[in-house]
Design a protein around this motif. Structure first.
Motif, PDB file in Angstrom:
ATOM      1  N   MET A  84      15.940  66.930 -16.162  1.00 48.29           N
ATOM      2  CA  MET A  84      17.076  67.806 -16.018  1.00 48.29           C
ATOM      3  C   MET A  84      18.121  67.105 -15.148  1.00 48.29           C
ATOM      4  SD  MET A  84      17.361  71.678 -14.468  1.00 48.29           S
ATOM      5  CE  MET A  84      15.898  72.182 -15.296  1.00 48.29           C
ATOM      6  N   GLU A  85      19.355  67.204 -15.543  1.00 46.57           N
ATOM      7  CA  GLU A  85      20.455  66.556 -14.825  1.00 46.57           C
ATOM      8  C   GLU A  85      20.978  67.463 -13.717  1.00 46.57           C
ATOM      9  OE1 GLU A  85      25.012  65.488 -15.928  1.00 46.57           O
ATOM     10  OE2 GLU A  85      23.505  65.053 -17.423  1.00 46.57           O
ATOM     11  N   ASN A  86      21.102  66.929 -12.487  1.00 42.43           N
ATOM     12  CA  ASN A  86      21.668  67.692 -11.376  1.00 42.43           C
ATOM     13  C   ASN A  86      23.180  67.640 -11.455  1.00 42.43           C
ATOM     14  OD1 ASN A  86      19.254  68.433 -10.300  1.00 42.43           O
ATOM     15  ND2 ASN A  86      19.190  66.799  -8.798  1.00 42.43           N
ATOM     16  N   LYS A  87      23.803  68.788 -11.427  1.00 39.58           N
ATOM     17  CA  LYS A  87      25.254  68.858 -11.428  1.00 39.58           C
ATOM     18  C   LYS A  87      25.731  69.030  -9.992  1.00 39.58           C
ATOM     19  CE  LYS A  87      25.511  70.993 -15.958  1.00 39.58           C
ATOM     20  NZ  LYS A  87      25.975  72.140 -16.729  1.00 39.58           N
ATOM     21  N   ALA A  88      26.795  68.349  -9.658  1.00 39.35           N
ATOM     22  CA  ALA A  88      27.366  68.482  -8.320  1.00 39.35           C
ATOM     23  C   ALA A  88      28.086  69.828  -8.219  1.00 39.35           C
ATOM     24  CB  ALA A  88      28.328  67.339  -8.044  1.00 39.35           C
ATOM     25  N   PHE A  89      27.947  70.460  -7.087  1.00 38.31           N
ATOM     26  CA  PHE A  89      28.624  71.735  -6.860  1.00 38.31           C
ATOM     27  C   PHE A  89      30.100  71.468  -6.601  1.00 38.31           C
ATOM     28  CE2 PHE A  89      30.168  75.071  -3.997  1.00 38.31           C
ATOM     29  CZ  PHE A  89      29.939  76.178  -4.806  1.00 38.31           C
ATOM     30  N   THR A  90      30.946  72.249  -7.231  1.00 36.22           N
ATOM     31  CA  THR A  90      32.390  72.113  -7.069  1.00 36.22           C
ATOM     32  C   THR A  90      32.920  73.272  -6.244  1.00 36.22           C
ATOM     33  OG1 THR A  90      32.551  71.049  -9.225  1.00 36.22           O
ATOM     34  CG2 THR A  90      34.580  71.930  -8.296  1.00 36.22           C
ATOM     35  N   VAL A  91      33.624  72.960  -5.178  1.00 33.45           N
ATOM     36  CA  VAL A  91      34.271  74.001  -4.376  1.00 33.45           C
ATOM     37  C   VAL A  91      35.557  74.394  -5.089  1.00 33.45           C
ATOM     38  CG1 VAL A  91      35.403  74.530  -2.180  1.00 33.45           C
ATOM     39  CG2 VAL A  91      33.290  73.207  -2.200  1.00 33.45           C
ATOM     40  N   ARG A  92      35.638  75.648  -5.482  1.00 34.61           N
ATOM     41  CA  ARG A  92      36.809  76.219  -6.152  1.00 34.61           C
ATOM     42  C   ARG A  92      36.716  77.727  -6.014  1.00 34.61           C
ATOM     43  NH1 ARG A  92      35.231  78.684 -10.788  1.00 34.61           N
ATOM     44  NH2 ARG A  92      33.389  77.944 -11.874  1.00 34.61           N
ATOM     45  N   CYS A  93      37.648  78.452  -6.569  1.00 35.31           N
ATOM     46  CA  CYS A  93      37.556  79.914  -6.572  1.00 35.31           C
ATOM     47  C   CYS A  93      36.418  80.337  -7.497  1.00 35.31           C
ATOM     48  CB  CYS A  93      38.859  80.538  -7.067  1.00 35.31           C
ATOM     49  SG  CYS A  93      40.234  80.269  -5.964  1.00 35.31           S
ATOM     50  N   TYR A  94      35.633  81.301  -7.052  1.00 38.12           N
ATOM     51  CA  TYR A  94      34.551  81.857  -7.859  1.00 38.12           C
ATOM     52  C   TYR A  94      34.610  83.369  -7.774  1.00 38.12           C
ATOM     53  CZ  TYR A  94      32.067  77.357  -8.068  1.00 38.12           C
ATOM     54  OH  TYR A  94      31.716  76.054  -8.315  1.00 38.12           O
TER      55      TYR A  94
ATOM     56  N   LYS B 292      32.702  86.813  -7.239  1.00 32.18           N
ATOM     57  CA  LYS B 292      31.542  87.072  -6.391  1.00 32.18           C
ATOM     58  C   LYS B 292      30.262  87.039  -7.213  1.00 32.18           C
ATOM     59  CE  LYS B 292      33.736  89.409  -2.585  1.00 32.18           C
ATOM     60  NZ  LYS B 292      33.756  90.572  -1.711  1.00 32.18           N
ATOM     61  N   SER B 293      30.312  87.578  -8.427  1.00 31.10           N
ATOM     62  CA  SER B 293      29.103  87.596  -9.254  1.00 31.10           C
ATOM     63  C   SER B 293      28.730  86.193  -9.724  1.00 31.10           C
ATOM     64  CB  SER B 293      29.269  88.547 -10.444  1.00 31.10           C
ATOM     65  OG  SER B 293      30.276  88.102 -11.310  1.00 31.10           O
ATOM     66  N   GLU B 294      29.715  85.351  -9.999  1.00 31.33           N
ATOM     67  CA  GLU B 294      29.439  83.981 -10.424  1.00 31.33           C
ATOM     68  C   GLU B 294      28.755  83.187  -9.304  1.00 31.33           C
ATOM     69  OE1 GLU B 294      31.813  80.219 -12.447  1.00 31.33           O
ATOM     70  OE2 GLU B 294      32.961  81.795 -11.450  1.00 31.33           O
ATOM     71  N   LEU B 295      29.311  83.253  -8.098  1.00 30.27           N
ATOM     72  CA  LEU B 295      28.726  82.517  -6.982  1.00 30.27           C
ATOM     73  C   LEU B 295      27.348  83.073  -6.625  1.00 30.27           C
ATOM     74  CD1 LEU B 295      29.188  80.192  -4.990  1.00 30.27           C
ATOM     75  CD2 LEU B 295      30.107  81.885  -3.379  1.00 30.27           C
ATOM     76  N   ALA B 296      27.218  84.383  -6.600  1.00 30.23           N
ATOM     77  CA  ALA B 296      25.924  84.999  -6.292  1.00 30.23           C
ATOM     78  C   ALA B 296      24.885  84.602  -7.336  1.00 30.23           C
ATOM     79  CB  ALA B 296      26.067  86.514  -6.228  1.00 30.23           C
ATOM     80  N   GLY B 297      25.294  84.515  -8.585  1.00 26.64           N
ATOM     81  CA  GLY B 297      24.385  84.097  -9.648  1.00 26.64           C
ATOM     82  C   GLY B 297      23.906  82.671  -9.473  1.00 26.64           C
ATOM     83  N   MET B 298      24.727  81.833  -8.853  1.00 28.89           N
ATOM     84  CA  MET B 298      24.312  80.454  -8.582  1.00 28.89           C
ATOM     85  C   MET B 298      23.276  80.406  -7.459  1.00 28.89           C
ATOM     86  SD  MET B 298      27.860  78.408  -8.696  1.00 28.89           S
ATOM     87  CE  MET B 298      28.850  78.306 -10.159  1.00 28.89           C
ATOM     88  N   TYR B 299      23.437  81.266  -6.454  1.00 26.60           N
ATOM     89  CA  TYR B 299      22.475  81.305  -5.355  1.00 26.60           C
ATOM     90  C   TYR B 299      21.165  81.977  -5.775  1.00 26.60           C
ATOM     91  CZ  TYR B 299      25.443  79.499  -1.631  1.00 26.60           C
ATOM     92  OH  TYR B 299      26.210  78.680  -0.825  1.00 26.60           O
ATOM     93  N   PHE B 300      21.267  82.973  -6.642  1.00 28.76           N
ATOM     94  CA  PHE B 300      20.093  83.748  -7.054  1.00 28.76           C
ATOM     95  C   PHE B 300      20.046  83.869  -8.579  1.00 28.76           C
ATOM     96  CE2 PHE B 300      21.807  85.405  -3.026  1.00 28.76           C
ATOM     97  CZ  PHE B 300      20.784  85.027  -2.177  1.00 28.76           C
ATOM     98  N   PRO B 301      19.739  82.772  -9.272  1.00 36.35           N
ATOM     99  CA  PRO B 301      19.820  82.770 -10.736  1.00 36.35           C
ATOM    100  C   PRO B 301      18.798  83.665 -11.434  1.00 36.35           C
ATOM    101  CG  PRO B 301      18.897  80.708  -9.940  1.00 36.35           C
ATOM    102  CD  PRO B 301      19.363  81.478  -8.731  1.00 36.35           C
TER     103      PRO B 301
ATOM    104  N   HIS C 107      29.176  75.734   3.661  1.00 36.93           N
ATOM    105  CA  HIS C 107      28.928  75.070   4.945  1.00 36.93           C
ATOM    106  C   HIS C 107      27.791  75.758   5.694  1.00 36.93           C
ATOM    107  CE1 HIS C 107      29.663  73.120   8.794  1.00 36.93           C
ATOM    108  NE2 HIS C 107      29.694  74.318   9.340  1.00 36.93           N
ATOM    109  N   HIS C 108      27.763  77.075   5.666  1.00 29.03           N
ATOM    110  CA  HIS C 108      26.769  77.825   6.432  1.00 29.03           C
ATOM    111  C   HIS C 108      25.469  78.082   5.661  1.00 29.03           C
ATOM    112  CE1 HIS C 108      29.147  78.718  10.028  1.00 29.03           C
ATOM    113  NE2 HIS C 108      30.178  78.744   9.189  1.00 29.03           N
ATOM    114  N   LEU C 109      25.560  78.262   4.345  1.00 26.84           N
ATOM    115  CA  LEU C 109      24.375  78.620   3.565  1.00 26.84           C
ATOM    116  C   LEU C 109      23.826  77.463   2.732  1.00 26.84           C
ATOM    117  CD1 LEU C 109      25.388  82.157   2.221  1.00 26.84           C
ATOM    118  CD2 LEU C 109      24.142  81.582   4.315  1.00 26.84           C
ATOM    119  N   GLY C 110      24.580  76.393   2.629  1.00 23.71           N
ATOM    120  CA  GLY C 110      24.167  75.280   1.786  1.00 23.71           C
ATOM    121  C   GLY C 110      24.650  75.486   0.357  1.00 23.71           C
ATOM    122  N   GLU C 111      24.555  74.429  -0.430  1.00 30.21           N
ATOM    123  CA  GLU C 111      24.973  74.524  -1.827  1.00 30.21           C
ATOM    124  C   GLU C 111      23.983  75.363  -2.617  1.00 30.21           C
ATOM    125  OE1 GLU C 111      25.717  70.783  -3.666  1.00 30.21           O
ATOM    126  OE2 GLU C 111      27.219  70.201  -2.181  1.00 30.21           O
ATOM    127  N   PRO C 112      24.465  76.121  -3.578  1.00 30.78           N
ATOM    128  CA  PRO C 112      23.548  76.959  -4.346  1.00 30.78           C
ATOM    129  C   PRO C 112      22.590  76.180  -5.237  1.00 30.78           C
ATOM    130  CG  PRO C 112      25.796  77.176  -5.164  1.00 30.78           C
ATOM    131  CD  PRO C 112      25.852  76.343  -3.927  1.00 30.78           C
TER     132      PRO C 112
END
Length: 76
Positions: free
Chosen positions: A1-11, A13-22, A69-74
């Motif tokens: 499986m290929e690791n994708k780099a996390f991109t900081v941009r506007c997300y 709330k449901s999109e970002l939360a889904g990345m942390y808790f898929p 910064h505080h929670l780490g990358e999803p």
């Protein structure tokens, strides 16, 4: 499986939360991420120094940068 780099941009709330808790439904993931954010005092203080509003449906790139910064990358 290929690791994708996390991109900081506007997300949404449901999109970002889904990345942390898929494995969770989006609504539950959003509530859990909100609890993590509220539970991290330095994170909340830094968000509140800007224009953060819990009522907004999106996180700005600045807010995402602070959250990561505080929670780490999803994708950790």
């Amino acid at each position: 499986m290929e690791n994708k780099a996390f991109t900081v941009r506007c997300y949404s709330k449901s999109e970002l939360a889904g990345m942390y808790f898929p494995t969770l439904r989006r609504a539950i993931a959003v509530r859990k991420l909100r609890r993590w954010i509220i539970g991290c005092t330095p994170l909340m203080q830094e968000l509140e120094q800007g224009y953060y509003s819990p009522a907004m449906r999106t996180y700005t790139a600045r807010e995402v940068r602070i959250i990561v910064h505080h929670l780490g990358e999803p994708f950790d």
